[in-house]
Design an enzyme around this catalytic site. Structure first.
Site, PDB file in Angstrom:
ATOM      1  N   ARG A 141       0.842  -1.202   0.000  1.00 48.81           N
ATOM      2  CA  ARG A 141       0.000   0.000   0.000  1.00 48.81           C
ATOM      3  C   ARG A 141       0.866   1.237   0.000  1.00 48.81           C
ATOM      4  NH1 ARG A 141      -5.000  -1.454   4.030  1.00 48.81           N
ATOM      5  NH2 ARG A 141      -5.407  -3.380   2.892  1.00 48.81           N
ATOM      6  N   GLU A 184     -11.560 -10.640  13.235  1.00 50.88           N
ATOM      7  CA  GLU A 184     -10.602  -9.663  13.729  1.00 50.88           C
ATOM      8  C   GLU A 184     -11.385  -8.496  14.317  1.00 50.88           C
ATOM      9  OE1 GLU A 184      -6.611  -9.334  11.658  1.00 50.88           O
ATOM     10  OE2 GLU A 184      -7.996  -9.188   9.993  1.00 50.88           O
ATOM     11  N   ASP A 190     -13.005  -2.239  -0.140  1.00 52.09           N
ATOM     12  CA  ASP A 190     -12.925  -3.452  -0.959  1.00 52.09           C
ATOM     13  C   ASP A 190     -13.912  -4.527  -0.521  1.00 52.09           C
ATOM     14  OD1 ASP A 190     -11.412  -3.711   1.397  1.00 52.09           O
ATOM     15  OD2 ASP A 190     -10.178  -5.295   0.540  1.00 52.09           O
ATOM     16  N   ASP A 236     -16.434  -1.740   3.775  1.00 49.92           N
ATOM     17  CA  ASP A 236     -15.309  -0.839   3.486  1.00 49.92           C
ATOM     18  C   ASP A 236     -15.010  -0.768   1.989  1.00 49.92           C
ATOM     19  OD1 ASP A 236     -14.186  -3.357   3.165  1.00 49.92           O
ATOM     20  OD2 ASP A 236     -12.231  -2.726   3.921  1.00 49.92           O
ATOM     21  N   LYS A 284     -11.814 -12.142   4.684  1.00 53.77           N
ATOM     22  CA  LYS A 284     -12.939 -11.684   5.477  1.00 53.77           C
ATOM     23  C   LYS A 284     -13.988 -11.156   4.512  1.00 53.77           C
ATOM     24  CE  LYS A 284     -10.635  -7.304   6.730  1.00 53.77           C
ATOM     25  NZ  LYS A 284      -9.205  -7.391   6.457  1.00 53.77           N
ATOM     26  N   ASP A 299     -14.449  -6.168   2.330  1.00 52.23           N
ATOM     27  CA  ASP A 299     -14.171  -7.283   3.243  1.00 52.23           C
ATOM     28  C   ASP A 299     -14.479  -6.959   4.706  1.00 52.23           C
ATOM     29  OD1 ASP A 299     -12.010  -5.599   3.500  1.00 52.23           O
ATOM     30  OD2 ASP A 299     -10.470  -7.132   3.186  1.00 52.23           O
ATOM     31  N   ARG A 300     -14.718  -5.680   5.019  1.00 52.25           N
ATOM     32  CA  ARG A 300     -15.047  -5.337   6.411  1.00 52.25           C
ATOM     33  C   ARG A 300     -16.545  -5.118   6.575  1.00 52.25           C
ATOM     34  NH1 ARG A 300     -10.437  -1.608   9.123  1.00 52.25           N
ATOM     35  NH2 ARG A 300      -8.669  -2.741   8.252  1.00 52.25           N
ATOM     36  N   LYS A 311      -2.531  -6.672  -3.903  1.00 57.02           N
ATOM     37  CA  LYS A 311      -2.412  -7.840  -3.050  1.00 57.02           C
ATOM     38  C   LYS A 311      -2.440  -9.072  -3.936  1.00 57.02           C
ATOM     39  CE  LYS A 311      -6.000  -8.593  -0.507  1.00 57.02           C
ATOM     40  NZ  LYS A 311      -6.968  -8.958   0.519  1.00 57.02           N
ATOM     41  N   SER A 363      -7.982  -1.013   0.497  1.00 56.29           N
ATOM     42  CA  SER A 363      -9.064  -1.235   1.457  1.00 56.29           C
ATOM     43  C   SER A 363      -9.783   0.053   1.845  1.00 56.29           C
ATOM     44  CB  SER A 363      -8.501  -1.971   2.666  1.00 56.29           C
ATOM     45  OG  SER A 363      -9.533  -2.406   3.479  1.00 56.29           O
ATOM     46  N   HIS A 364      -9.717   0.388   3.134  1.00 56.50           N
ATOM     47  CA  HIS A 364     -10.480   1.529   3.634  1.00 56.50           C
ATOM     48  C   HIS A 364      -9.707   2.841   3.532  1.00 56.50           C
ATOM     49  CE1 HIS A 364      -7.942  -0.319   6.550  1.00 56.50           C
ATOM     50  NE2 HIS A 364      -7.759   0.885   7.048  1.00 56.50           N
TER      51      HIS A 364
END
Ligand code: VG1
Ligand code: CO
Length: 544
Positions: free
Chosen positions: A22, A364, A280, A278, A377, A282-283, A126, A113-114
């Site tokens: 990142r 997590e 992408d 989020d 996730k 996954d959250r 990734k 991600s976020h």
């Protein structure tokens, strides 16, 4: 069409962190920076000639450009087939799902991600392996080593590819398939959860909800699954249109950054259920009518109720949680008579446990929950899991969580982040704590006495690999804990995370606000580590 070999020079900073590489967009825009990293990924893999690669990202600025480059490089490096989400879009859990379903060799996810997006924001890459999960450290370290030696990269010499028309194209000897980003994932969700029952709840006239996609990748997923298949009205979906800059927002589903949703759920006439995802996808964040579920509690509730859903009615093999995640799930595992695993932060550490069939659910504290259905996730999965539980139990979110606490006790929990502080100061804080390690045991701070203090080290029970320095833990004699670690996903200075946890068995004393329930521990944590001194900050920047 020709393949060409382009001469290049290594960059010294291409070591992947907690979740891929990142950096600021401007860093990725340096000459050959992106190409170097992609070639380093390919150079660290073996046996992919003629095989399938999945490619997609969260739609942020630079996503489209990166997809174009990756496709041309994959062709020149000998991949046989590429599956790419229409418009270059795929959520992180959808990439995992598609790798597994089509038995691809691996996948590349483009996301930070976020982290905020746009020309001044962040970008990330990734690599996921054939099980659908993030590459383990063995591979990310190999990628880093390759990036230090790179001399040239290979790329197909061709013009822009069409990423928006579904169907097949040919690039040299490689097939490109532009696929619907949502359908395979939606089908998997339908298989795991009772869509009929959720549909009845949503359309009963007695239930209202909001989902906030935060202008990131889950918009199209929410429209297809929540609206088209489950009957949620369009006005219940907030910010459902993906934007390259996420609408200028910070697509991190927590009490600070998902403020619009939080305000709606805490208003006088609030809906019954609220959730956000989020950048992408996954959250997840789960809210009830004027109530917030910590991710650690969410994992515990899902574990305790999993048998109520079609996908998990046979029970769970085991549960895994990252070390700083609260021990609420441990109590559920104990009652279910199943094993609980404590891993370092980052989803890549769950892969082996899932593949070996040792665990079914993972979580997590950082708003991540998932299961063995994929190897990432999964934000919408958690939302659907909660909807399934609400449909079966016919209780409110608040009723479900208070009943859970009454039965298992409550683990008061919070994370305090000091974002983008001076990296040297943060490093010194950690070094000082590490050195103090042994000497803290037995110390008293107010009501608390230190039972142990260590630097968490993990030995993977499946392949024996060891990961050290995963966070400094201070445990107290009453079972309370605090953990200090530095973030591995930030792109500016350092981010210090302080995780705090206290167990409260007495139902009469379980209803405090988490910050009040933890106030003494918070003070002790700030004191022991001299946070103000080392960070030059009076207070955390984000409290979740
Ligand atoms: C953070 C979280 C960690 C999570 C990681 C990736 O890492 O703490 O639990 O797995 O982000 O999540 P760190 O090193 O900054 O604490 V995501 O949604 O950014 O892919
Ligand atoms: Co994410």
């Amino acid at each position: 069409m020709n393949n060409i070999e382009v001469k290049t020079q290594p960059y010294s900073d291409q070591r992947p962190g907690t979740s891929g590489l990142r950096k600021k967009v401007a860093v990725f825009q340096q000459e050959n920076y992106l190409e170097n990293f992609i070639q380093s990924i390919f150079d660290s893999l073996e046996g992919y000639q003629g095989k399938t690669l999945v490619v997609g990202g969260d739609g942020r600025y630079y996503n489209r450009h990166a997809v174009q480059v990756i496709l041309r490089m994959a062709a020149a490096n000998g991949f046989g087939r590429i599956l790419v989400g229409r418009g270059g879009l795929l959520s992180t859990p959808a990439v995992s799902c598609i790798i597994r379903k089509y038995q691809a060799f691996g996948g590349i996810v483009l996301s930070a991600s976020h982290n905020p997006a746009g020309p001044d924001g962040d970008f990330g890459i990734k690599y996921n392996i054939g099980n659908g999960g993030p590459a383990p450290e063995k591979i990310t370290e190999a990628i880093y080593r390759k990036s230090q030696q790179i001399q040239h990269y290979r790329i197909a010499d061709c013009g822009e590819l069409d990423l928006d028309t579904p169907g097949e194209q040919q690039l040299g000897s490689m097939h490109i398939e532009i696929i619907d980003p949502v359908s395979d994932y939606a089908e998997l969700m339908q298989h795991l959860f009772d869509f009929d029952r959720i549909h009845s709840l949503i359309n009963s006239g007695l239930f209202s909800m909001r989902f906030d996609a935060m202008h990131a990748v889950t918009g199209p997923y929410a429209v297809e699954i929540l609206e088209n298949r489950l009957g949620v009205t369009p006005d219940a979906l907030m910010n459902a249109e993906p934007k390259e800059d996420f609408g200028g927002g910070h697509p991190d589903p927590n009490l600070v950054y998902a403020k619009q949703l939080v305000d709606a759920l805490f208003a006088a006439n609030a809906p019954d259920f609220g959730a956000a995802s989020d950048g992408d996808g996954d959250r997840n964040m789960i809210l009830g009518h004027r109530c917030f579920i910590t991710p650690s509690d969410s994992l515990a509730v899902l574990a305790a109720n999993a048998h109520l859903t079609p996908g998990y009615h046979r029970g769970l093999a085991g549960i895994a949680r990252s070390m700083p995640t609260s021990q609420a799930a441990d109590r559920v595992a104990e009652r279910l008579g199943i094993e609980l695993f404590e891993t370092p932060t980052g989803w890549k550490f769950f892969g082996n446990l899932l593949d070996a069939g040792k665990v079914t659910l993972c979580g997590e504290e950082s708003f991540g929950t998932g299961s063995d259905h994929v190897r990432e996730k999964d934000g919408l999965w958690a939302v659907l899991f909660w909807l399934n539980l609400l449909a079966v139990r016919k209780e409110s979110v608040q009723e479900i969580i208070t009943a859970h606490w009454r039965s298992y006790g409550r683990n008061y929990y919070s994370r305090h982040d000091y974002e983008a502080v001076n990296a040297d100061g943060a490093g010194q804080l950690m070094d000082t704590l590490r050195k103090a390690n042994g000497s803290l045991t037995g110390n008293r701070y107010g009501d608390y006495e230190v039972a142990f203090c260590d630097d968490f080290s993990y030995t993977d029970p499946v392949d024996g690999s060891v990961s050290e320095h995963q966070g400094i833990r201070i445990g107290f004699t009453d079972g309370s804990r605090m953990v200090f670690r530095l973030s591995g996903t930030g792109t500016e200075g350092a981010t210090l995370r302080l995780y705090l946890e206290r167990y409260e068995p007495d139902p009469e004393r379980q209803l405090l606000d988490a910050q009040d329930g933890l106030s003494e521990l918070i003070r002790i944590g700030e004191d022991i580590a001299r946070i103000r001194h080392y960070t030059q900050r009076e207070a955390p920047s984000v409290i979740t």
